[in-house]
Design a protein around this motif. Structure first.
Motif, PDB file in Angstrom:
ATOM      1  N   ASN A   1       5.295   5.762   2.564  1.00  0.00           N
ATOM      2  CA  ASN A   1       6.286   4.340   2.776  1.00  0.00           C
ATOM      3  C   ASN A   1       7.514   4.563   3.278  1.00  0.00           C
ATOM      4  OD1 ASN A   1       4.899   2.536  -0.356  1.00  0.00           O
ATOM      5  ND2 ASN A   1       4.186   2.725   1.733  1.00  0.00           N
ATOM      6  N   ALA A   2       8.362   5.630   2.825  1.00  0.00           N
ATOM      7  CA  ALA A   2       9.724   5.715   3.406  1.00  0.00           C
ATOM      8  C   ALA A   2       9.889   6.118   4.811  1.00  0.00           C
ATOM      9  CB  ALA A   2      10.425   7.099   2.542  1.00  0.00           C
ATOM     10  N   PHE A   3       8.710   6.813   5.442  1.00  0.00           N
ATOM     11  CA  PHE A   3       8.612   6.892   6.886  1.00  0.00           C
ATOM     12  C   PHE A   3       8.760   5.505   7.540  1.00  0.00           C
ATOM     13  CE2 PHE A   3       6.057  11.199   6.097  1.00  0.00           C
ATOM     14  CZ  PHE A   3       7.376  11.731   5.608  1.00  0.00           C
TER      15      PHE A   3
ATOM     16  N   ASP B   1       0.863  -1.082  -0.028  1.00  0.00           N
ATOM     17  CA  ASP B   1      -0.082   0.136   0.073  1.00  0.00           C
ATOM     18  C   ASP B   1       0.804   1.234   0.022  1.00  0.00           C
ATOM     19  OD1 ASP B   1       0.733   0.527   2.882  1.00  0.00           O
ATOM     20  OD2 ASP B   1      -1.060  -0.598   3.407  1.00  0.00           O
ATOM     21  N   MET B   2       0.155   2.480   0.051  1.00  0.00           N
ATOM     22  CA  MET B   2       1.075   3.463   0.039  1.00  0.00           C
ATOM     23  C   MET B   2       1.040   4.022   1.524  1.00  0.00           C
ATOM     24  SD  MET B   2       1.546   4.185  -3.149  1.00  0.00           S
ATOM     25  CE  MET B   2       1.558   5.888  -3.735  1.00  0.00           C
ATOM     26  N   GLN B   3       0.931   3.375   2.313  1.00  0.00           N
ATOM     27  CA  GLN B   3       0.857   3.869   3.672  1.00  0.00           C
ATOM     28  C   GLN B   3       2.172   3.623   4.575  1.00  0.00           C
ATOM     29  OE1 GLN B   3      -1.633   5.940   4.277  1.00  0.00           O
ATOM     30  NE2 GLN B   3      -2.299   5.155   2.392  1.00  0.00           N
ATOM     31  N   GLU B   4       2.297   4.392   5.765  1.00  0.00           N
ATOM     32  CA  GLU B   4       3.522   3.851   6.795  1.00  0.00           C
ATOM     33  C   GLU B   4       3.593   2.467   7.053  1.00  0.00           C
ATOM     34  OE1 GLU B   4       4.645   6.580   9.909  1.00  0.00           O
ATOM     35  OE2 GLU B   4       3.518   8.117   9.164  1.00  0.00           O
ATOM     36  N   ALA B   5       2.285   1.673   7.385  1.00  0.00           N
ATOM     37  CA  ALA B   5       2.482   0.240   7.564  1.00  0.00           C
ATOM     38  C   ALA B   5       3.143  -0.445   6.246  1.00  0.00           C
ATOM     39  CB  ALA B   5       0.899  -0.094   7.829  1.00  0.00           C
ATOM     40  N   GLY B   6       2.833  -0.077   5.202  1.00  0.00           N
ATOM     41  CA  GLY B   6       3.458  -0.730   3.921  1.00  0.00           C
ATOM     42  C   GLY B   6       4.999  -0.551   3.952  1.00  0.00           C
ATOM     43  N   GLY B   7       5.431   0.864   4.427  1.00  0.00           N
ATOM     44  CA  GLY B   7       6.768   1.048   4.373  1.00  0.00           C
ATOM     45  C   GLY B   7       7.574  -0.032   5.561  1.00  0.00           C
ATOM     46  N   GLU B   8       6.621  -0.217   6.576  1.00  0.00           N
ATOM     47  CA  GLU B   8       7.387  -0.823   7.733  1.00  0.00           C
ATOM     48  C   GLU B   8       7.505  -2.397   7.343  1.00  0.00           C
ATOM     49  OE1 GLU B   8       4.570  -0.344  11.043  1.00  0.00           O
ATOM     50  OE2 GLU B   8       5.412   1.523  11.464  1.00  0.00           O
ATOM     51  N   ARG B   9       6.569  -2.812   6.459  1.00  0.00           N
ATOM     52  CA  ARG B   9       6.460  -4.204   5.772  1.00  0.00           C
ATOM     53  C   ARG B   9       7.899  -4.472   5.089  1.00  0.00           C
ATOM     54  NH1 ARG B   9       0.676  -3.841   5.904  1.00  0.00           N
ATOM     55  NH2 ARG B   9       0.846  -3.035   3.766  1.00  0.00           N
TER      56      ARG B   9
ATOM     57  N   ALA C   1      20.983   4.682   2.855  1.00  0.00           N
ATOM     58  CA  ALA C   1      20.704   5.978   2.408  1.00  0.00           C
ATOM     59  C   ALA C   1      19.242   5.751   2.044  1.00  0.00           C
ATOM     60  CB  ALA C   1      21.509   6.285   1.553  1.00  0.00           C
ATOM     61  N   VAL C   2      18.228   6.516   2.178  1.00  0.00           N
ATOM     62  CA  VAL C   2      16.954   6.378   1.852  1.00  0.00           C
ATOM     63  C   VAL C   2      16.564   7.915   1.124  1.00  0.00           C
ATOM     64  CG1 VAL C   2      14.466   6.365   2.686  1.00  0.00           C
ATOM     65  CG2 VAL C   2      16.636   5.197   3.904  1.00  0.00           C
ATOM     66  N   ILE C   3      15.652   7.862   0.043  1.00  0.00           N
ATOM     67  CA  ILE C   3      15.017   8.761  -0.851  1.00  0.00           C
ATOM     68  C   ILE C   3      13.690   8.566  -0.836  1.00  0.00           C
ATOM     69  CG2 ILE C   3      14.891  10.273  -2.931  1.00  0.00           C
ATOM     70  CD1 ILE C   3      18.102   9.859  -2.963  1.00  0.00           C
ATOM     71  N   GLY C   4      12.789   9.566  -0.552  1.00  0.00           N
ATOM     72  CA  GLY C   4      11.328   9.359  -0.592  1.00  0.00           C
ATOM     73  C   GLY C   4      10.860  10.111  -1.942  1.00  0.00           C
TER      74      GLY C   4
END
Length: 997
Positions: A198-200, A168-176, A218-221
């Motif tokens: 997702n990046a967060f 998904d496009m939510q923070e929970a998806g980024g955590e996955r 390194a991370v880029i959103g």
């Protein structure tokens, strides 16, 4: 189109900065032509932060009679709907989607350019193993992923095995995705994430796992959300020009509405990489100087640089009165710096603040503020270098102070605005959730908001029109100060009515928001609201969505109540008699008793309980028991006279009402007659059985105010008779109230409980829902009674609260709990202790807390005091002082059982507490009750917006744990984790929990 074009916007949601930016651009484009904006939410009301691969089924032609053309966000509606719009002569423009089989102009960000720049930037930092995380169910993300792969391959790098699906496009998806990266051994040294949310989530998981960003990853959103700029490290992200995308879509659709030919082309707007710290760069806050070393007196260049800095966030202000105001202010500041360099008088204090205010108003965030401050500093530094006059540096310092002060003032104003919005949301929520007290369809609840107007349309009852018509129930116009009821039936194309549409002023940031009042299986109609877009607020527009959801729930609740009212008479008649015996039941008997009490004549109640019935039931079976009850009912009925009526109250308990009897002995005579009839042998199959009856008698008296009191006394007499021997009867006398004696006895025994070490504390863990870590425990009182065994608080605390015992016991609990946590030596955990109303108001709570902490040399941060809303509302002002004293000490204060009282939001806002504990009744009902779930969501939202922890009590199942975690609760407590246990068992629990994988 006398008032300009009306543009309809179709989307599954309108909350959050992404949709806010698009709407703001469309509004500006439509307002430039004197038009209006109608935003139609195509998904169920209340849907929030949810992504869908396919468009929702939305067939309703809402407001088509007003709308001249459509703009659709993402997959807000299906291609068939848009084709119908085109066939009706209404042009369509789509943002960030490619609807299958639809020919129309599309507008989207240049995803490839932004992602390509991000990948190349990371390669420039020396990265070769660059991953990608995102949800390929979105068309934009598909393009971003394709650009990532193309750039990697073009650079000679292999992208295979480096894609992580977020789902998904939510923070929970980024955590996955973050967890998947860790599970794979973190094969990448950098990751490009498809969107900031997702990046967060990725950053949170990697950071909690001990990964050092950006050194190890390194991370880029993508999206450049405001929150990313304030993270540590700050988020490097690709910015898409949302307002420009929306503005272009608006211009295209207006051109087509006006008859211009517009090709079905794809229009892409450039994206830019905003470099901060998460990629490995110093970030925008790194110091830089020397811009004006060659030309220190060029005020025009200073103005140009400042315009570039501020227009990044507010490009709509680059022309007009605001731009002219900015130009004058910058040139005046430059002039003041030159005056300082020449050692001439310069503005100061209020004059300087007024001079800088046009600049300060343009500083949308702290990055822009720092950039502008840096430009003023560099300009002044160049002047000071040339003139050697230190007054320039002094003036630059004053400028910094004024701009910083202005930023703080704006933040305070924003905080007040947020609290005002929260207060409004709370007020509306409470009104809609109490629909049984006030009809939510009246729209009177809109008075608590800043909404300009609104309209409620419901589907006709037994609607056979397929959603073609709505019954206008109420309209609201703030200018009139009241809601107008009624309005007749109207076609869905003409909803909302024209007078409501006319209230919207696009030039004043207004839009008409239409929500489908549909939650789960309930579909009630449409709600239209005229209100501000508030693109600058992350929570802007979301309140309207939540109001629509709460209204849907309230309408469903009201419908259930109405159905119950309509069936009440039928149900009442059906429920008057006992199915087994045919006698009146308890409810009917009480009705008869109430009538007898109202006649002011002599009456009495006889309560019969069968002796030996349980033996019959257990030995011969329930069928035999039922036949015996039927026979007893027949015998009792036979013995009754005209002024006597019988009933079966339940089980083996019967009652008889006798009225207008001649002498005081008449009830006793009747009791003896009934006992003789009941005790006669009864043939049940092949067995003769005999039962007797114990009968209690309560004579009517003027002191009885209700039927419950009469029945209570008859019951007391019946139990007295039963204790005296079978087949007896007893007339009630006040001394039979053994329960009163029990209370006195309990109170006396309780006074010795502390001295005799009969009280003890059990402990229940409080768990962080995100990590599963035990962060604290709640101390729960038990009484190990020498004869009655282990007693819970309900058995004795109400008695203690009636005297000074409540304060003494509360002090003992506080000191014992502190002593116990000192023994456990768990500095990271916090002990929660409940404080009663009497202890809070009539004890020495502050002194007791100080002494308890000092006795065991404890840090105040290890203690939390739990109090209920009712305790606070007893005297809010005094409570505020006491809670403030506790907070100043470092002790946390938690509001227990939140939502069960009637606290004032304003009062709670002023109280310095640290956490809300949601009552277990809400948690237990939330999984199957939409209304309870929405109430929990409201409480959680309010708590999180206030910066509080939110603890859900009474979690007993993993389903409840998942639900409260999804709703945003930070902590949980309940049997799922552990029942309350003694101290020694809790210590073992802590050791086992910590050792668990």
């Amino acid at each position: 189109m006398a008032h300009g074009p009306v543009v309809g916007v179709l989307s599954t949601s309108f909350g959050g900065p992404y949709f806010g930016g698009l709407l703001d651009g469309i509004r500006a484009g439509v307002a430039a032509h004197g038009g209006r904006l109608i935003a139609i939410q195509t998904l169920d009301a209340g849907t929030f932060n949810t992504d869908f691969k396919d468009p929702p089924p939305f067939p309703h032609h809402v407001a088509w009679d007003y709308i001249d053309g459509f703009v659709t966000f993402l997959n807000g509606v299906g291609p068939a709907y848009m084709r119908l719009a085109q066939q009706s002569g209404r042009p369509v423009v789509v943002i960030s989607d490619n609807p299958e089989g639809l020919s129309c102009p599309t507008v989207r960000p240049d995803n490839g350019a932004g992602i390509g720049a991000a990948v190349r930037h990371l390669i420039g930092h020396g990265h070769r193993r660059i991953a990608f995380a995102g949800y390929l169910g979105q068309v934009d993300v598909q393009e971003r992923y394709a650009a990532y792969r193309a750039t990697m391959l073009a650079s000679g790098l292999d992208p295979e095995g480096l894609y992580y699906d977020t789902g998904d496009m939510q923070e929970a998806g980024g955590e996955r995705a973050g967890r998947a990266m860790l599970a794979g051994g973190l094969p990448s040294t950098a990751v490009v994430v498809a969107n900031d949310l997702n990046a967060f989530g990725v950053v949170r998981v990697l950071t909690e796992a001990g990964c050092h960003l950006p050194a190890e990853q390194a991370v880029i959103g993508f999206d450049d959300m405001l929150l990313g700029a304030s993270m540590i490290p700050s988020m490097t992200s690709v910015r898409q020009p949302l307002d420009e995308i929306g503005g272009l879509a608006a211009r295209l659709v207006v051109r087509m509405v006006n008859g211009a030919a517009v090709a079905d082309d794809e229009h892409r707007l450039p994206t830019t990489l905003v470099v901060r710290e998460s990629c490995g760069c110093p970030g925008p806050l790194a110091l830089a100087s020397g811009r004006f070393a060659d030309d220190p007196a060029d005020a025009d260049r200073l103005l140009a640089e400042i315009r570039t800095a501020v227009d990044r966030d507010t490009p709509a202000w680059s022309a007009g009165a605001q731009a002219a105001e900015l130009e004058v202010a910058v040139k005046n500041v430059a002039s003041a710096l030159n005056e300082a360099a020449a050692d001439r008088p310069t503005p100061a204090g209020t004059e300087l603040r007024r001079l800088l205010m046009p600049v300060a108003r343009r500083l949308e965030n702290y990055e822009t503020a720092v950039a502008v401050m840096r430009l003023f500093r560099d300009y002044g530094r160049a002047l000071q270098t040339a003139t050697k006059n230190e007054r320039v540096e002094d003036l630059v310092y004053q400028i910094f102070v004024v701009l910083a002060q202005a930023q703080s003032s704006f933040q305070v104003a924003h905080g007040r605005s947020t609290m005002s919005a929260l207060g409004t949301q709370y007020s509306v929520s409470m009104q809609l959730l109490r629909s049984q007290e006030r009809d939510p369809r009246s729209l009177d609840w809109l008075r608590a908001t800043a909404i300009r107007g609104g309209c409620l349309g419901l589907w006709p009852s037994a609607d056979e029109t397929g959603g073609a018509f709505l019954d206008v129930i109420a309209t609201y116009d703030r200018r009139a100060g009241a809601a107008m009821q009624g309005g007749g039936r109207t076609g869905i194309e003409r909803f909302p009515p024209a007078e409501v549409v006319a209230l919207a002023d696009s030039a004043a940031d207004d839009m008409i928001y239409v929500a489908h009042l549909k939650v789960d299986n309930g579909d009630w109609g449409m709600l239209a609201l005229v209100g501000p877009i508030q693109a600058g607020l992350a929570e802007g527009r979301e309140t309207m969505n939540q109001w629509a959801a709460l209204l849907s729930v309230a309408l469903e609740h009201d419908s259930v109540l109405q159905t119950l009212r309509e069936q009440e008479e039928v149900l009442r008649r059906a429920a008057l008699y006992d199915d087994l015996t045919g006698l009146p039941n308890r409810s009917h008997f009480r009705d008869r008793l109430m009538l007898a009490m109202g006649r002011r004549r002599q009456y009495a109640v006889l309560l019969l309980d069968l002796d030996g019935f349980k033996l019959v039931n257990d030995s011969l079976g329930h069928e035999a028991g039922d036949r015996l009850l039927q026979e007893v009912a027949r015998r009792v009925t036979v013995e009754l006279r005209v002024n006597e009526a019988a009933a079966r109250l339940g089980g083996d308990e019967f009652a008889v009402l006798i009225e207008d009897f001649a002498g005081r002995e008449a009830p006793a005579v009747l009791a003896e007659r009934l006992q003789a009839a009941v005790s006669a042998p009864c043939r049940l199959g092949d067995t003769d059985v005999a039962v007797t009856a114990s009968i209690g008698i309560a004579l009517g008296a003027d002191s009885y105010g209700d039927t419950q009191a009469v029945m209570r006394d008859a019951d007391a007499a019946m139990y007295y008779a039963k204790s005296s021997g079978k087949r007896t009867h007893a007339l009630f006398v006040p001394s039979m109230h053994e329960s009163a004696l029990d209370r006195l006895r309990t109170g006396a025994e309780l006074r010795h409980a502390i001295d005799n070490d009969e009280l003890e504390l059990f402990y229940q863990p409080i768990v962080a829902l995100d990590s599963g870590a035990v962060t604290g425990m709640e101390a729960l009182l038990r009484w190990r009674h020498p004869t009655r065994g282990l007693l819970g608080p309900p058995a004795f605390l109400p008695i203690a609260e009636e005297s000074d015992l409540g304060v003494n016991i509360g002090t003992w609990v506080l000191r014992t709990a502190c002593r116990q946590i000192a023994r456990w030596q768990q500095p990271a955990m916090r002990m929660s202790v409940n404080v009663s109303n009497r202890q809070f108001w009539h004890g020495n709570l502050i002194q007791d807390v100080v002494e308890s902490l000092a006795a065991d040399h404890l840090d105040p941060g290890c203690l939390a005091i739990e109090i209920t809303e009712g305790v606070i509302m007893h005297d809010v002002r005094h409570a505020t002082r006491m809670i403030g004293d506790l907070s100043a000490m470092g002790v946390e204060v938690h509001i227990d059982d939140f939502g069960t009282g009637y606290s004032s939001l304003e009062a709670l806002h002023d109280l310095p507490f640290d956490a809300l504990k949601i009552d277990r009744s809400f948690v237990s009902r939330s999984s199957g009750n939409v209304r309870s779930r929405e109430l929990v969501r409201t409480i959680v939202t309010m708590g999180l917006n206030l910066g509080l922890k939110v603890i859900a009590e009474g979690i007993e199942t993993t389903e409840e744990q998942s639900l409260v975690r999804e709703l945003g609760c930070t902590h949980g407590q309940g049997y799922l984790f552990s029942r309350p246990v003694p101290a020694q068992d809790f210590g073992a629990f802590l050791y086992g929990w910590a050792a668990a994988p």
